[in-house]
Design an enzyme around this catalytic site. Sequence first.
Site, PDB file in Angstrom:
ATOM      1  N   ASP A 146      -4.617   4.915  -3.450  1.00  0.00           N
ATOM      2  CA  ASP A 146      -5.280   5.325  -2.210  1.00  0.00           C
ATOM      3  C   ASP A 146      -5.399   6.853  -2.186  1.00  0.00           C
ATOM      4  OD1 ASP A 146      -6.360   4.950   0.336  1.00  0.00           O
ATOM      5  OD2 ASP A 146      -4.399   4.983   1.329  1.00  0.00           O
ATOM      6  N   GLY A 204      -3.833   6.867  11.109  1.00  0.00           N
ATOM      7  CA  GLY A 204      -2.781   6.970  12.121  1.00  0.00           C
ATOM      8  C   GLY A 204      -3.080   6.179  13.385  1.00  0.00           C
TER       9      GLY A 204
HETATM   10  P1  13P Z   1      -4.739   3.398   9.187  1.00  0.00           P
HETATM   11  O1  13P Z   1      -3.923   4.618   9.453  1.00  0.00           O
HETATM   12  O2  13P Z   1      -5.745   3.160  10.251  1.00  0.00           O
HETATM   13  O3  13P Z   1      -3.927   2.193   8.920  1.00  0.00           O
HETATM   14  O4  13P Z   1      -5.600   3.692   7.860  1.00  0.00           O
HETATM   15  C1  13P Z   1      -5.045   3.568   6.587  1.00  0.00           C
HETATM   16  C2  13P Z   1      -5.941   4.108   5.536  1.00  0.00           C
HETATM   17  O5  13P Z   1      -7.117   4.371   5.733  1.00  0.00           O
HETATM   18  C3  13P Z   1      -5.348   4.317   4.210  1.00  0.00           C
HETATM   19  O6  13P Z   1      -6.227   4.921   3.313  1.00  0.00           O
HETATM   20  O1  G3H Z   2      -4.023   7.553   3.622  1.00  0.00           O
HETATM   21  C1  G3H Z   2      -3.352   7.171   4.572  1.00  0.00           C
HETATM   22  C2  G3H Z   2      -2.368   6.095   4.450  1.00  0.00           C
HETATM   23  O2  G3H Z   2      -1.982   5.657   5.726  1.00  0.00           O
HETATM   24  C3  G3H Z   2      -1.191   6.498   3.603  1.00  0.00           C
HETATM   25  O3  G3H Z   2      -0.375   7.380   4.274  1.00  0.00           O
HETATM   26  O4  G3H Z   2       0.188   9.165   2.619  1.00  0.00           O
HETATM   27  O5  G3H Z   2       1.645   8.735   4.588  1.00  0.00           O
HETATM   28  O6  G3H Z   2       1.537   7.138   2.662  1.00  0.00           O
HETATM   29  P1  G3H Z   2       0.829   8.155   3.507  1.00  0.00           P
HETATM   30 ZN    ZN Z   3      -7.617   6.354   4.023  1.00  0.00          ZN
END
Ligand code: 13P
Ligand code: G3H
Ligand code: ZN
Length: 344
Positions: free
Chosen positions: A83, A199
């Site tokens: 991600d 968030g």
């Molecule tokens: P949320 O914070 O809405 O769960 O989004 C997560 C996200 O986009 C991770 O890449």
């Molecule tokens: O990209 C956003 C996701 O909620 C991951 O968050 O980087 O705190 O793991 P994080």
């Molecule tokens: Zn994201």
Amino acid sequence: MALVPMRLLLDHAAENDFGIPAFNVNNLEQVIAIMQAADAVDSPVIIQASRGARKYAGEAFLRHLILGAVESYPHIPIAMHLDHGNEPATCYTAMRNGFSSVMMDGSLEPDGKSPASYEYNCTVTREVVDVAHAMGVSVEGELGCLGSLETGEGGQENDPGPGGALSHGRLLTDPDQAEEFVAKTGVDALAVAIGTSHGAYKFSKKPEDEILRMDLIIELHKRLPDTHIVMHGSSSVPAELVQVVNDNGGEIVNAYGVPVEEIQLGIKHGVRKVNVDTDNRLAITGAIRAALNDDKSNFDPRHYLKPAIAEMRRVCESRYQAFGCAGQGGKVKQVSTHVFAATY
Ligand code: 13P
Ligand code: G3H
Ligand code: ZN
């Protein structure tokens, strides 16, 4: 079937008109919750790990958590996705660690904070696509910066807080540019900016058309009918999950997310991957707070982690059902062009 490239799952989702939630993981309990939910409803799985998760758990632990999921549920097709990869090098280390899909987020500079130029985005994304596709790994790109159309502030990667003022031009994916970006980069999936952010505090009220631009998804799908659209920042922030946290000593106020019906509308118009992290965080935190309050003398971590798994599993099952992927896990057919070559 085990680990498959994400493209295989998104193609299947497009052929059968559904969307797949991509759940973030950092630890064992989250992996267990996702897999139990997918097994219960027969859904394909996208598990994703952010750079923050890789830092928290470490590469080796994450690799073996995936291996554990694959070995425990061999009948479920699973894509393991990076991600918000911030630069090509991050994507390459993920590939080396067995990820079957990566996101090259070139909408931001490698610092994950400053918006990057369109030209930079095209260059780094194309580079990652060339390498990834040679290895059977899928690639998600992003065009436009996530952020609030209410406040005009961009959210930073890994940080739901304000990342500085951005024009609406930056906060919304431009359809002409999107057509060109997809043609130039060859991405398997395109993350778009439509007013969502990471968030719990995405909107100051239940979002309406002008702050959550679902019409832009409809336009992008018309222009790019063969491109899998990704919605980031797509937690729904259910009031009941917030309530459990607050009833047990938490303080989360004025938190609004993306209503599930809006995501379902997106799925009718080409959204195939839906990123959800915050809702699971809320479920876990609420369950842990409640369990600790219920029995103040109990200090066995399983006393609060078991309900945390159960509550996250409930959220995952409900998203699998709502996005239409329940019953689809067993129907995914692995074809030879999709065989993922990485070995552990
Ligand atoms: P949320 O914070 O809405 O769960 O989004 C997560 C996200 O986009 C991770 O890449
Ligand atoms: O990209 C956003 C996701 O909620 C991951 O968050 O980087 O705190 O793991 P994080
Ligand atoms: Zn994201």
